[in-house]
Scaffold this active site. Sequence first.
Site, PDB file in Angstrom:
ATOM      1  N   SER A   1       0.841  -1.198   0.000  1.00 61.95           N
ATOM      2  CA  SER A   1       0.000   0.000   0.000  1.00 61.95           C
ATOM      3  C   SER A   1       0.877   1.250   0.000  1.00 61.95           C
ATOM      4  O   SER A   1       1.689   1.456   0.906  1.00 61.95           O
ATOM      5  CB  SER A   1      -0.889   0.027   1.242  1.00 61.95           C
ATOM      6  OG  SER A   1      -1.366   1.347   1.445  1.00 61.95           O
TER       7      SER A   1
ATOM      8  N   HIS B   1      -1.133  -1.244  -4.282  1.00 65.65           N
ATOM      9  CA  HIS B   1      -2.432  -0.864  -3.714  1.00 65.65           C
ATOM     10  C   HIS B   1      -2.482   0.654  -3.519  1.00 65.65           C
ATOM     11  O   HIS B   1      -1.629   1.232  -2.838  1.00 65.65           O
ATOM     12  CB  HIS B   1      -2.588  -1.590  -2.372  1.00 65.65           C
ATOM     13  CG  HIS B   1      -3.888  -1.402  -1.677  1.00 65.65           C
ATOM     14  ND1 HIS B   1      -5.007  -2.173  -1.938  1.00 65.65           N
ATOM     15  CD2 HIS B   1      -4.262  -0.536  -0.703  1.00 65.65           C
ATOM     16  CE1 HIS B   1      -6.001  -1.797  -1.147  1.00 65.65           C
ATOM     17  NE2 HIS B   1      -5.576  -0.795  -0.388  1.00 65.65           N
TER      18      HIS B   1
ATOM     19  N   ASP C   1      -4.671   3.861  -2.113  1.00 62.16           N
ATOM     20  CA  ASP C   1      -5.730   4.218  -1.175  1.00 62.16           C
ATOM     21  C   ASP C   1      -6.248   5.618  -1.476  1.00 62.16           C
ATOM     22  O   ASP C   1      -5.537   6.609  -1.288  1.00 62.16           O
ATOM     23  CB  ASP C   1      -5.200   4.149   0.260  1.00 62.16           C
ATOM     24  CG  ASP C   1      -5.000   2.707   0.702  1.00 62.16           C
ATOM     25  OD1 ASP C   1      -5.990   1.962   0.702  1.00 62.16           O
ATOM     26  OD2 ASP C   1      -3.857   2.333   1.019  1.00 62.16           O
TER      27      ASP C   1
ATOM     28  N   MET D   1      -8.927   8.490  -0.607  1.00 67.12           N
ATOM     29  CA  MET D   1      -9.761   8.922   0.524  1.00 67.12           C
ATOM     30  C   MET D   1     -10.317  10.306   0.266  1.00 67.12           C
ATOM     31  O   MET D   1      -9.600  11.179  -0.242  1.00 67.12           O
ATOM     32  CB  MET D   1      -8.931   8.953   1.804  1.00 67.12           C
ATOM     33  CG  MET D   1      -8.285   7.628   2.136  1.00 67.12           C
ATOM     34  SD  MET D   1      -7.268   7.788   3.604  1.00 67.12           S
ATOM     35  CE  MET D   1      -6.628   6.130   3.730  1.00 67.12           C
TER      36      MET D   1
ATOM     37  N   HIS E   1      -8.323   1.187  -4.202  1.00 65.85           N
ATOM     38  CA  HIS E   1      -9.259   1.049  -3.085  1.00 65.85           C
ATOM     39  C   HIS E   1      -9.913   2.400  -2.836  1.00 65.85           C
ATOM     40  O   HIS E   1      -9.278   3.313  -2.296  1.00 65.85           O
ATOM     41  CB  HIS E   1      -8.452   0.563  -1.861  1.00 65.85           C
ATOM     42  CG  HIS E   1      -9.244   0.425  -0.610  1.00 65.85           C
ATOM     43  ND1 HIS E   1      -8.644   0.287   0.626  1.00 65.85           N
ATOM     44  CD2 HIS E   1     -10.591   0.403  -0.381  1.00 65.85           C
ATOM     45  CE1 HIS E   1      -9.584   0.185   1.558  1.00 65.85           C
ATOM     46  NE2 HIS E   1     -10.769   0.260   0.979  1.00 65.85           N
TER      47      HIS E   1
ATOM     48  N   MET F   1     -12.074   4.720  -0.875  1.00 60.28           N
ATOM     49  CA  MET F   1     -12.737   4.980   0.404  1.00 60.28           C
ATOM     50  C   MET F   1     -13.426   6.323   0.260  1.00 60.28           C
ATOM     51  O   MET F   1     -12.997   7.340   0.829  1.00 60.28           O
ATOM     52  CB  MET F   1     -11.695   4.987   1.539  1.00 60.28           C
ATOM     53  CG  MET F   1     -11.199   3.593   1.892  1.00 60.28           C
ATOM     54  SD  MET F   1      -9.643   3.613   2.791  1.00 60.28           S
ATOM     55  CE  MET F   1      -8.509   3.700   1.417  1.00 60.28           C
TER      56      MET F   1
ATOM     57  N   MET G   1     -11.611  -5.240   5.443  1.00 56.11           N
ATOM     58  CA  MET G   1     -10.769  -4.309   6.203  1.00 56.11           C
ATOM     59  C   MET G   1     -10.464  -4.920   7.570  1.00 56.11           C
ATOM     60  O   MET G   1     -11.369  -5.355   8.275  1.00 56.11           O
ATOM     61  CB  MET G   1     -11.477  -2.966   6.404  1.00 56.11           C
ATOM     62  CG  MET G   1     -11.648  -2.132   5.149  1.00 56.11           C
ATOM     63  SD  MET G   1     -10.133  -1.825   4.229  1.00 56.11           S
ATOM     64  CE  MET G   1      -9.118  -0.972   5.452  1.00 56.11           C
TER      65      MET G   1
ATOM     66  N   ASP H   1      -6.712  -5.968   4.444  1.00 54.97           N
ATOM     67  CA  ASP H   1      -6.061  -4.660   4.414  1.00 54.97           C
ATOM     68  C   ASP H   1      -6.123  -4.005   5.785  1.00 54.97           C
ATOM     69  O   ASP H   1      -7.208  -3.708   6.281  1.00 54.97           O
ATOM     70  CB  ASP H   1      -6.806  -3.803   3.360  1.00 54.97           C
ATOM     71  CG  ASP H   1      -6.199  -2.424   3.178  1.00 54.97           C
ATOM     72  OD1 ASP H   1      -5.139  -2.135   3.758  1.00 54.97           O
ATOM     73  OD2 ASP H   1      -6.813  -1.635   2.433  1.00 54.97           O
TER      74      ASP H   1
HETATM   75  C1  DX5 Z   1      -6.330   2.064   5.459  1.00 52.56           C
HETATM   76  C2  DX5 Z   1      -5.907   1.695   4.062  1.00 52.56           C
HETATM   77  C3  DX5 Z   1      -4.812   0.718   4.033  1.00 52.56           C
HETATM   78  C4  DX5 Z   1      -3.548   1.198   4.693  1.00 52.56           C
HETATM   79  C5  DX5 Z   1      -2.907   0.018   5.320  1.00 52.56           C
HETATM   80  O1  DX5 Z   1      -7.456   2.846   5.404  1.00 52.56           O
HETATM   81  O2  DX5 Z   1      -6.982   1.149   3.321  1.00 52.56           O
HETATM   82  O3  DX5 Z   1      -4.532   0.241   2.711  1.00 52.56           O
HETATM   83  O4  DX5 Z   1      -2.624   1.810   3.841  1.00 52.56           O
HETATM   84  O5  DX5 Z   1      -1.799   0.431   6.011  1.00 52.56           O
HETATM   85  P1  DX5 Z   1      -1.092  -0.494   7.081  1.00 52.56           P
HETATM   86  O6  DX5 Z   1      -0.653  -1.740   6.336  1.00 52.56           O
HETATM   87  O7  DX5 Z   1       0.002   0.333   7.575  1.00 52.56           O
HETATM   88  O8  DX5 Z   1      -2.135  -0.832   8.119  1.00 52.56           O
HETATM   89 ZN    ZN Z   2      -6.471   0.090   1.335  1.00 54.22          ZN
END
Ligand code: DX5
Ligand code: ZN
Length: 223
Positions: free
Chosen positions: A11, A36, A38, A40, A69, A71, A140, A178
């Site tokens: 990620s 990956h 993320d 947001m 991903h 969010m 998650m 994740d």
């Molecule tokens: C959290 C993200 C994850 C995050 C995981 O909201 O969706 O992908 O980057 O990070 P670690 O592996 O540090 O928990």
């Molecule tokens: Zn993620």
Amino acid sequence: MTIKKIELAPSLLSCDFGHIEKEIQMAVEAGCQYIHWDVMDGHFVPNISLGVPVIASLRKKCNIIFDVHLMIENPQAFIEPFQKAGSDIITFHIETTDNPKQIINDIKSKKIKAGVSINPYTPIESVYEILDSVDLILLMTVNPGFGAQSFIPEVLPKIKTLRNIIESRNLSFLLEVDGGINLQTVTEVLDAGANLIVAGSSIYHSKDPKKTIQQFKEIFEKY
Ligand code: DX5
Ligand code: ZN
């Protein structure tokens, strides 16, 4: 239980955003097939990360599966821009929609893979209606929004439940996890049946990220 192929998706949330290309290249050189992303929006989760222009810029430079991903609220409105940016997989959250089937169809109609993500404390039954049509379920194992949080072990029974459903109904969707995954917690999610492993801070905050990826792969080989 035999899981055929286990893959790692580093990620980027925990990488150095000033050198994203280099950070992806490191994962490619270490043998990763997936990266990956993320995304947001500051609404669905209390944080803002990155979006379409960043992914599109890196798509031109990197040949690795982009596992995106989302969010974000109202994911339907953003399927096309994220597909055009170069996503190979788009995953949205089940909590953001009353019509997941429509969004899955939209994603698949663009010839890319469709994933559905579920928060740690959302009942697993909420994804049952889409298991026949989805390419990936992302469970998650932290509350989404931030990297480097602690793994929530209460999610383990959900992973087992979905692995049993996959095997008993001969389904083939990927079972991704994740959040809070490191060289210790990864064995718990692998024992439970996950086969696509996201890890952010445990890779990018480690002293030697390539070596950490190698250590993950050595663990995968035991399954
Ligand atoms: C959290 C993200 C994850 C995050 C995981 O909201 O969706 O992908 O980057 O990070 P670690 O592996 O540090 O928990
Ligand atoms: Zn993620």
